[in-house]
Every structure is written in structure tokens, then in C-alpha cells.
Design a protein around this motif. Structure first.
Motif, short mmCIF file in Angstrom:
data_model
loop_
_atom_site.label_atom_id
_atom_site.label_comp_id
_atom_site.label_asym_id
_atom_site.label_seq_id
_atom_site.Cartn_x
_atom_site.Cartn_y
_atom_site.Cartn_z
N HIS A 97 -3.30 -37.79 33.03
CA HIS A 97 -3.74 -38.30 34.32
C HIS A 97 -4.09 -39.77 34.17
O HIS A 97 -4.55 -40.21 33.11
N LEU A 98 -3.88 -40.51 35.24
CA LEU A 98 -4.04 -41.96 35.21
C LEU A 98 -5.40 -42.38 34.66
O LEU A 98 -5.50 -43.27 33.81
N LEU A 99 -6.46 -41.74 35.12
CA LEU A 99 -7.80 -42.15 34.70
C LEU A 99 -8.13 -41.75 33.27
O LEU A 99 -9.15 -42.18 32.73
N ASP A 100 -7.25 -40.99 32.60
CA ASP A 100 -7.44 -40.69 31.18
C ASP A 100 -7.32 -41.96 30.33
O ASP A 100 -7.79 -41.99 29.19
N PHE A 101 -6.69 -42.98 30.87
CA PHE A 101 -6.46 -44.22 30.13
C PHE A 101 -7.60 -45.23 30.29
O PHE A 101 -7.54 -46.31 29.71
N MET A 102 -8.61 -44.87 31.07
CA MET A 102 -9.77 -45.76 31.24
C MET A 102 -10.55 -45.83 29.93
O MET A 102 -10.71 -44.83 29.25
N GLN A 103 -11.03 -47.03 29.59
CA GLN A 103 -11.86 -47.22 28.40
C GLN A 103 -13.12 -47.96 28.80
O GLN A 103 -13.08 -49.10 29.22
N ASP A 104 -14.25 -47.28 28.66
CA ASP A 104 -15.55 -47.85 29.00
C ASP A 104 -15.53 -48.48 30.39
O ASP A 104 -15.09 -47.86 31.33
N ASN A 105 -15.98 -49.74 30.50
CA ASN A 105 -16.02 -50.43 31.78
C ASN A 105 -14.86 -51.41 31.94
O ASN A 105 -14.89 -52.26 32.82
N ARG A 106 -13.87 -51.31 31.06
CA ARG A 106 -12.73 -52.23 31.13
C ARG A 106 -11.85 -51.86 32.31
O ARG A 106 -11.64 -50.69 32.61
N PRO A 107 -11.29 -52.86 33.01
CA PRO A 107 -10.39 -52.55 34.13
C PRO A 107 -9.08 -51.94 33.60
O PRO A 107 -8.63 -52.26 32.50
N LEU A 108 -8.53 -51.07 34.37
CA LEU A 108 -7.24 -50.46 34.03
C LEU A 108 -6.16 -51.21 34.79
O LEU A 108 -6.19 -51.29 36.01
#
Length: 116
Positions: A97-108
Motif C-alpha cells: 500500500h502506498l502509505l507503507d513507504f512513509m518514513q517518519d515525518n519525511r514527505p512521500l
């Protein structure tokens, strides 16, 4: 409410399409083949109309179209609302899922492209 409206619209289209296939089979075959030209599915000699044409406007067709349209409701993005968590396929063929690639508060950042 949106799902009910989609259900009514798709059901009506399937009923009308099935009725037209019964009343005017040759005209509907020409129409469906014309639609197939847009997606180039007519270019494959192993993919003949007799294999897939009769499935148009069937009950399975209705269920498939409903599933796709209802799933797309979840994929809509609206300004000021949270981003949809759309399924994506990695280069390894893994569904994530797209949001699985989020890391901490960094923008995706999404970068779309095409290699043809």
C-alpha cells in the motif's frame, strides 16, 4: 449512498446491454468489437470474440464492474483530506500500500513515468 448509485447505474447498463445483445446480437457484436479496437485486444489472434464477447453484460461482468467501481471510491483524493492508501505493485511484483513507504515525518514523493 455512492455505492447505491453506482449499483443502480451499473445494473441498469448491464440490463440494457443484455437486452440489446438478445434483440440485436450482430449489432452488439460489432459495437463490442469496435470498443475492443480502442484497447487493441482485437489484435491478439488467440483472443477471439467467441471466447470473451458473450461474457459482456453477464452476472459475473456485473459483479466485476461493481467491485472495480466500488474500489475506486476508496482511491479518490480530495483536497484537504487524507491521502488514499492505494495498493501499488513493487518492481518485485509484491503488492503493498502506498502509505507503507512513509518514513517518519519525511514527505512521500511519487514520481510517475513510462518506459515504452
Amino acid at each position: 449512498l455512492q455505492k447505491i448509485l453506482i449499483f443502480l447505474h451499473v445494473t441498469m447498463c448491464v440490463v440494457v446491454g443484455k437486452t440489446l445483445m438478445i434483440l440485436f446480437p450482430n449489432a452488439m457484436k460489432r459495437y463490442i468489437l469496435k470498443q475492443g479496437e480502442k484497447s487493441r485486444m482485437n489484435k491478439n489472434p488467440k483472443f477471439s470474440y467467441d471466447n470473451w464477447g458473450p461474457t459482456f453484460f453477464s452476472f459475473k461482468y456485473l459483479l466485476f464492474v461493481l467491485k472495480v467501481k466500488w474500489k475506486r471510491l476508496e482511491d479518490e483524493a480530495h483536497e484537504g483530506c487524507p491521502a488514499p492508501n492505494t495498493p501499488v505493485v513493487t518492481c518485485n511484483g509484491e503488492v503493498r500500500h502506498l502509505l507503507d513507504f512513509m518514513q517518519d515525518n519525511r514527505p512521500l514523493i511519487l514520481n510517475f513515468g513510462s518506459c515504452t
